[in-house]
Design a protein around this motif. Structure first.
Motif, PDB file in Angstrom:
ATOM      1  N   LYS A 163     -20.978  76.324  73.346  1.00 41.60           N
ATOM      2  CA  LYS A 163     -22.483  76.895  73.108  1.00 41.60           C
ATOM      3  C   LYS A 163     -22.734  78.313  73.770  1.00 41.60           C
ATOM      4  N   ALA A 164     -22.270  78.600  74.816  1.00 38.28           N
ATOM      5  CA  ALA A 164     -22.541  79.628  75.477  1.00 38.28           C
ATOM      6  C   ALA A 164     -21.954  80.808  74.656  1.00 38.28           C
ATOM      7  N   GLY A 165     -20.621  80.719  73.985  1.00 39.08           N
ATOM      8  CA  GLY A 165     -19.711  81.422  73.191  1.00 39.08           C
ATOM      9  C   GLY A 165     -20.258  81.851  71.737  1.00 39.08           C
ATOM     10  N   ILE A 166     -20.855  80.842  71.090  1.00 41.09           N
ATOM     11  CA  ILE A 166     -21.254  80.797  69.886  1.00 41.09           C
ATOM     12  C   ILE A 166     -22.861  81.007  69.557  1.00 41.09           C
ATOM     13  N   GLY A 167     -23.594  80.199  70.492  1.00 42.96           N
ATOM     14  CA  GLY A 167     -25.193  80.416  70.300  1.00 42.96           C
ATOM     15  C   GLY A 167     -25.547  79.288  69.382  1.00 42.96           C
ATOM     16  N   GLY A 168     -26.869  78.865  69.371  1.00 47.17           N
ATOM     17  CA  GLY A 168     -27.602  78.341  68.342  1.00 47.17           C
ATOM     18  C   GLY A 168     -27.844  76.971  69.197  1.00 47.17           C
ATOM     19  N   ASN A 169     -28.333  75.845  68.562  1.00 46.59           N
ATOM     20  CA  ASN A 169     -28.824  74.730  69.395  1.00 46.59           C
ATOM     21  C   ASN A 169     -28.069  73.405  68.538  1.00 46.59           C
ATOM     22  N   THR A 170     -27.138  73.346  68.019  1.00 46.15           N
ATOM     23  CA  THR A 170     -26.540  72.617  67.087  1.00 46.15           C
ATOM     24  C   THR A 170     -25.353  71.798  67.693  1.00 46.15           C
ATOM     25  N   PHE A 171     -25.463  71.460  69.037  1.00 49.64           N
ATOM     26  CA  PHE A 171     -24.347  71.133  69.850  1.00 49.64           C
ATOM     27  C   PHE A 171     -24.495  69.766  70.468  1.00 49.64           C
ATOM     28  N   ILE A 172     -23.581  68.843  70.343  1.00 44.68           N
ATOM     29  CA  ILE A 172     -23.755  67.573  71.107  1.00 44.68           C
ATOM     30  C   ILE A 172     -22.457  66.948  71.835  1.00 44.68           C
TER      31      ILE A 172
ATOM     32  N   MET B 212     -13.431  77.726  69.357  1.00 41.74           N
ATOM     33  CA  MET B 212     -12.707  78.763  68.772  1.00 41.74           C
ATOM     34  C   MET B 212     -12.660  78.712  67.302  1.00 41.74           C
ATOM     35  N   PHE B 213     -12.825  77.931  66.534  1.00 40.83           N
ATOM     36  CA  PHE B 213     -13.018  77.671  65.055  1.00 40.83           C
ATOM     37  C   PHE B 213     -13.953  78.489  64.854  1.00 40.83           C
ATOM     38  N   TRP B 214     -15.038  78.378  65.354  1.00 37.13           N
ATOM     39  CA  TRP B 214     -16.469  79.325  65.022  1.00 37.13           C
ATOM     40  C   TRP B 214     -16.432  80.726  65.496  1.00 37.13           C
ATOM     41  N   ARG B 215     -15.931  81.060  66.787  1.00 41.60           N
ATOM     42  CA  ARG B 215     -15.834  82.286  67.164  1.00 41.60           C
ATOM     43  C   ARG B 215     -14.828  83.155  66.254  1.00 41.60           C
ATOM     44  N   ASP B 216     -13.622  82.324  66.062  1.00 43.31           N
ATOM     45  CA  ASP B 216     -12.748  83.386  65.390  1.00 43.31           C
ATOM     46  C   ASP B 216     -13.015  83.586  63.763  1.00 43.31           C
ATOM     47  N   ASN B 217     -13.925  82.824  63.551  1.00 39.30           N
ATOM     48  CA  ASN B 217     -14.458  82.849  61.867  1.00 39.30           C
ATOM     49  C   ASN B 217     -15.781  83.418  62.050  1.00 39.30           C
ATOM     50  N   ALA B 218     -16.495  83.993  62.810  1.00 43.00           N
ATOM     51  CA  ALA B 218     -17.813  84.364  62.960  1.00 43.00           C
ATOM     52  C   ALA B 218     -17.824  85.472  61.840  1.00 43.00           C
ATOM     53  N   GLY B 219     -19.194  85.342  60.913  1.00 39.53           N
ATOM     54  CA  GLY B 219     -19.481  85.990  59.797  1.00 39.53           C
ATOM     55  C   GLY B 219     -18.301  85.711  58.482  1.00 39.53           C
ATOM     56  N   ARG B 220     -17.750  84.800  58.495  1.00 38.37           N
ATOM     57  CA  ARG B 220     -16.980  84.334  57.182  1.00 38.37           C
ATOM     58  C   ARG B 220     -17.445  83.162  56.523  1.00 38.37           C
ATOM     59  N   PHE B 221     -18.397  82.545  57.140  1.00 36.25           N
ATOM     60  CA  PHE B 221     -19.116  81.354  56.402  1.00 36.25           C
ATOM     61  C   PHE B 221     -20.077  81.559  55.243  1.00 36.25           C
ATOM     62  N   PRO B 222     -20.136  80.895  54.246  1.00 39.56           N
ATOM     63  CA  PRO B 222     -21.249  81.176  53.406  1.00 39.56           C
ATOM     64  C   PRO B 222     -22.545  80.782  54.092  1.00 39.56           C
ATOM     65  N   LYS B 223     -23.655  81.427  53.404  1.00 41.50           N
ATOM     66  CA  LYS B 223     -24.983  81.398  53.774  1.00 41.50           C
ATOM     67  C   LYS B 223     -25.290  79.847  53.848  1.00 41.50           C
TER      68      LYS B 223
ATOM     69  N   LEU C   9     -16.265  65.450  73.341  1.00 32.87           N
ATOM     70  CA  LEU C   9     -16.258  64.508  74.381  1.00 32.87           C
ATOM     71  C   LEU C   9     -16.332  65.201  75.786  1.00 32.87           C
ATOM     72  N   SER C  10     -16.116  66.348  75.998  1.00 35.63           N
ATOM     73  CA  SER C  10     -16.064  67.140  77.283  1.00 35.63           C
ATOM     74  C   SER C  10     -17.348  67.732  77.295  1.00 35.63           C
ATOM     75  N   PHE C  11     -18.363  67.542  78.238  1.00 37.00           N
ATOM     76  CA  PHE C  11     -19.695  68.247  78.335  1.00 37.00           C
ATOM     77  C   PHE C  11     -19.206  69.578  78.783  1.00 37.00           C
ATOM     78  N   GLY C  12     -18.418  69.826  79.386  1.00 36.72           N
ATOM     79  CA  GLY C  12     -17.999  71.306  79.911  1.00 36.72           C
ATOM     80  C   GLY C  12     -17.647  72.111  78.704  1.00 36.72           C
ATOM     81  N   MET C  13     -16.848  71.529  77.688  1.00 38.84           N
ATOM     82  CA  MET C  13     -16.160  72.190  76.601  1.00 38.84           C
ATOM     83  C   MET C  13     -17.474  72.515  75.746  1.00 38.84           C
ATOM     84  N   VAL C  14     -18.454  71.607  75.637  1.00 44.62           N
ATOM     85  CA  VAL C  14     -19.779  71.769  74.884  1.00 44.62           C
ATOM     86  C   VAL C  14     -20.531  72.903  75.284  1.00 44.62           C
ATOM     87  N   GLN C  15     -20.652  72.848  76.632  1.00 46.50           N
ATOM     88  CA  GLN C  15     -21.418  74.073  77.358  1.00 46.50           C
ATOM     89  C   GLN C  15     -20.828  75.335  76.866  1.00 46.50           C
ATOM     90  N   GLU C  16     -19.361  75.629  77.096  1.00 48.05           N
ATOM     91  CA  GLU C  16     -18.742  76.695  76.809  1.00 48.05           C
ATOM     92  C   GLU C  16     -18.670  77.098  75.440  1.00 48.05           C
TER      93      GLU C  16
END
Length: 200
Positions: free
Chosen positions: A77-86, A48-59, A68-75
């Motif tokens: 990633k699906a909602g934000i996109g990109g490949n920087t998830f662990i 939610m931090f990244w979703r609610d602030n989409a477009g508000r970050f510096p370049k 810790l939850s793999f399910g949370m990570v998957q959600e």
């Protein structure tokens, strides 16, 4: 497994919070972001931090987002996109020392069984002048809700006794706990309350 329970709590806060500000956006406004910073979030939930602030970050912000939850990570990633998830345990972060300008750990440090170990890991991956953003709740968090439930069913007392979610890390003890590993600690309060007007 997933964010179903967390989403229910988030929805209650979105619908019934007395503070009209978007909390995730308020948090971002507190951070001294500049172009090219490296940010790690542990305990990202559904992102939610990244979703609610989409477009508000510096370049050129470089981010690593984990939970810790793999399910949370998957959600997330699906909602934000990109490949920087662990999939990450904050008590044992599998990343290099002295790497990040900012680590975000919002409403999650009180979940750690070994808080000191988690804080040491966060300090390790932060650069020497890095910043930890760690949100938590007040000491009386949800007290009225548990009191009300107890009025309807005294058996709820056991649940209330066992459910002291933020006792390990809250606004009452956060400064003391953080000063053990961080040179400067500053509390920035977000005044809020729940005014639930629908009994259902």
């Amino acid at each position: 497994k997933d964010s179903k329970n967390l989403a229910a709590r988030i929805t209650i806060h979105q619908r019934f919070s007395t503070n009209g500000l978007n909390w995730q956006q308020w948090v971002l406004d507190q951070l001294p972001l500049t172009t090219g910073m490296r940010i790690l979030e542990v305990g990202c939930g559904p992102g939610m931090f990244w979703r609610d602030n989409a477009g508000r970050f510096p370049k050129d912000i470089q981010r690593v987002i984990g939970d810790l939850s793999f399910g949370m990570v998957q959600e997330a990633k699906a909602g934000i996109g990109g490949n920087t998830f662990i999939n990450v345990n904050a008590e044992s972060i599998p990343l290099a020392s002295n790497t990040f300008d900012i680590v975000i750990a919002n409403h999650m440090l009180y979940h750690l069984p070994h808080l000191a170990q988690g804080l040491n890991e966060i300090a390790r991956v932060l650069k020497s002048h890095g910043l930890l953003c760690a949100a938590t709740n007040g000491t009386g968090h949800l007290k009225e809700m548990f009191d009300l439930a107890h009025e309807f069913d005294p058996r709820f007392e056991e649940v209330r006794r066992n459910f002291n979610l933020t006792s390990g890390f809250n606004l009452g003890n956060a400064t003391e706990l953080l000063r053990k590993g961080f040179a400067k600690v500053e509390i920035k309060p977000f005044e809020n309350a729940l005014w639930v007007t629908e009994s259902q």
